[in-house]
Design a protein around this motif. Structure first.
Motif, PDB file in Angstrom:
ATOM      1  N   ARG A  84       0.834  -1.205   0.000  1.00  0.00           N
ATOM      2  CA  ARG A  84       0.000   0.000   0.000  1.00  0.00           C
ATOM      3  C   ARG A  84       0.868   1.254   0.000  1.00  0.00           C
ATOM      4  O   ARG A  84       0.593   2.214  -0.732  1.00  0.00           O
ATOM      5  CB  ARG A  84      -0.922  -0.005   1.222  1.00  0.00           C
ATOM      6  N   THR A  85       1.928   1.235   0.818  1.00  0.00           N
ATOM      7  CA  THR A  85       2.823   2.398   0.882  1.00  0.00           C
ATOM      8  C   THR A  85       3.490   2.647  -0.462  1.00  0.00           C
ATOM      9  O   THR A  85       3.591   3.792  -0.924  1.00  0.00           O
ATOM     10  CB  THR A  85       3.894   2.181   1.961  1.00  0.00           C
ATOM     11  N   ILE A  86       3.946   1.570  -1.103  1.00  0.00           N
ATOM     12  CA  ILE A  86       4.588   1.697  -2.411  1.00  0.00           C
ATOM     13  C   ILE A  86       3.603   2.252  -3.446  1.00  0.00           C
ATOM     14  O   ILE A  86       3.933   3.143  -4.236  1.00  0.00           O
ATOM     15  CB  ILE A  86       5.140   0.335  -2.875  1.00  0.00           C
ATOM     16  N   ALA A  87       2.373   1.729  -3.408  1.00  0.00           N
ATOM     17  CA  ALA A  87       1.355   2.179  -4.366  1.00  0.00           C
ATOM     18  C   ALA A  87       1.037   3.661  -4.176  1.00  0.00           C
ATOM     19  O   ALA A  87       0.884   4.407  -5.146  1.00  0.00           O
ATOM     20  CB  ALA A  87       0.095   1.334  -4.215  1.00  0.00           C
ATOM     21  N   LEU A  88       0.931   4.104  -2.932  1.00  0.00           N
ATOM     22  CA  LEU A  88       0.647   5.511  -2.652  1.00  0.00           C
ATOM     23  C   LEU A  88       1.804   6.413  -3.073  1.00  0.00           C
ATOM     24  O   LEU A  88       1.594   7.497  -3.627  1.00  0.00           O
ATOM     25  CB  LEU A  88       0.347   5.701  -1.159  1.00  0.00           C
ATOM     26  N   ASN A  89       3.022   5.961  -2.809  1.00  0.00           N
ATOM     27  CA  ASN A  89       4.190   6.764  -3.176  1.00  0.00           C
ATOM     28  C   ASN A  89       4.293   6.971  -4.683  1.00  0.00           C
ATOM     29  O   ASN A  89       4.788   8.002  -5.148  1.00  0.00           O
ATOM     30  CB  ASN A  89       5.475   6.103  -2.663  1.00  0.00           C
ATOM     31  N   ARG A  90       3.806   6.000  -5.452  1.00  0.00           N
ATOM     32  CA  ARG A  90       3.908   6.095  -6.908  1.00  0.00           C
ATOM     33  C   ARG A  90       2.947   7.125  -7.492  1.00  0.00           C
ATOM     34  O   ARG A  90       3.145   7.610  -8.604  1.00  0.00           O
ATOM     35  CB  ARG A  90       3.643   4.732  -7.548  1.00  0.00           C
ATOM     36  N   ILE A  91       1.899   7.484  -6.754  1.00  0.00           N
ATOM     37  CA  ILE A  91       0.936   8.468  -7.281  1.00  0.00           C
ATOM     38  C   ILE A  91       0.973   9.798  -6.551  1.00  0.00           C
ATOM     39  O   ILE A  91       0.398  10.788  -7.019  1.00  0.00           O
ATOM     40  CB  ILE A  91      -0.504   7.909  -7.239  1.00  0.00           C
ATOM     41  N   ASN A  92       1.650   9.853  -5.400  1.00  0.00           N
ATOM     42  CA  ASN A  92       1.639  11.070  -4.589  1.00  0.00           C
ATOM     43  C   ASN A  92       2.223  12.276  -5.308  1.00  0.00           C
ATOM     44  O   ASN A  92       1.765  13.402  -5.131  1.00  0.00           O
ATOM     45  CB  ASN A  92       2.397  10.849  -3.279  1.00  0.00           C
TER      46      ASN A  92
END
Length: 242
Positions: A84-92
């Motif tokens: 989840r953290t990786i996924a969020l970082n990719r769109i932030n």
């Protein structure tokens, strides 16, 4: 003695205000905030396209600019914390150039990307591919446009409707705005109007006009459809005038 006491109190208050103002401009570390205001939210190309986009959708949808992907997409439930953290970082840190939302409910309808020459770079292509795949997975329609000097409203409308199910009222005809300019008249050449450039001042629609009075009487130009509120114009075959 009383006046001296009042002066001392006033001076103390002023010093306290100055010290407080200095502290408010600093971060927790006591160092000044390293920020300055940017000149404009959009680039000139984005600003010009926005004028055409707003006319293409006819006021039926709200247009927002520079919206974070993290405000458009959410990470689905059921995956691990690390994923989840990786996924969020990719769109932030990624943004959509423009977003169309329902005028009443603000439901997200379509994202729009304007691609300039920088999108030909390998890193930008990788970023564009990721954004397309992320939007496709989330079910968010994404329309892409190549940045250029002129656009036709009909082409913009059709491109959006190819990816998003939206209903648009017919675009206003150039003749509907004929009475807005008391010193110039519309040219009867409708084919040229379909390729009208955007206004160099406001980014809005321009109309092919013939100047009726003054030193330039008889000459043709692309005049802003919002005249006299906006006086932007482009002489035929010449650079834009601001």
């Amino acid at each position: 003695m009383t006046w001296l006491l009042i002066a001392v109190v006033v001076l103390a208050v002023l010093m306290a205000v100055i010290i407080a103002a200095g502290k408010s401009a600093k971060g927790a570390s006591g160092q000044p905030f390293p920020y300055i205001k940017k000149d404009c939210l959009l680039t000139p190309a984005e600003r010009s396209f926005l004028g055409v986009l707003e006319q293409a959708i006819g006021g039926q949808y709200r247009v927002y600019a520079q919206v974070r992907l993290a405000d458009l997409l959410a990470v689905r439930t059921g995956i691990g914390r690390s994923a989840r953290t990786i996924a969020l970082n990719r769109i932030n840190r990624k943004h959509a150039d423009f977003v169309l939302c329902d005028k009443e409910t603000l439901e997200i309808v379509c994202a729009i990307e304007l691609d300039d020459a920088s999108h030909q770079q390998a890193r930008r292509k990788e970023r564009d591919t990721f954004v397309e795949e992320a939007c496709r997975a989330a079910g968010l329609p994404l329309a892409r446009f190549v940045a250029k000097a002129t656009y036709t409203i009909q082409d913009v409308r059709e491109s959006i409707q190819q990816v998003a199910v939206i209903k648009l009222e017919p675009a206003p005809k150039p003749n509907d705005m004929e009475s807005q300019n008391p010193t110039a008249q519309l040219s009867p050449a409708t084919d040229s109007q379909d390729k009208a450039p955007v206004c160099p001042k406001c980014g809005g629609l321009t109309l092919l006009r013939t100047v009726k009075s003054g030193a330039h009487a008889g000459k043709q130009l692309w005049g802003c459809s919002s005249f006299p509120a906006c006086k932007g114009y482009i002489p035929l075959g010449k650079q834009a005038n601001r």
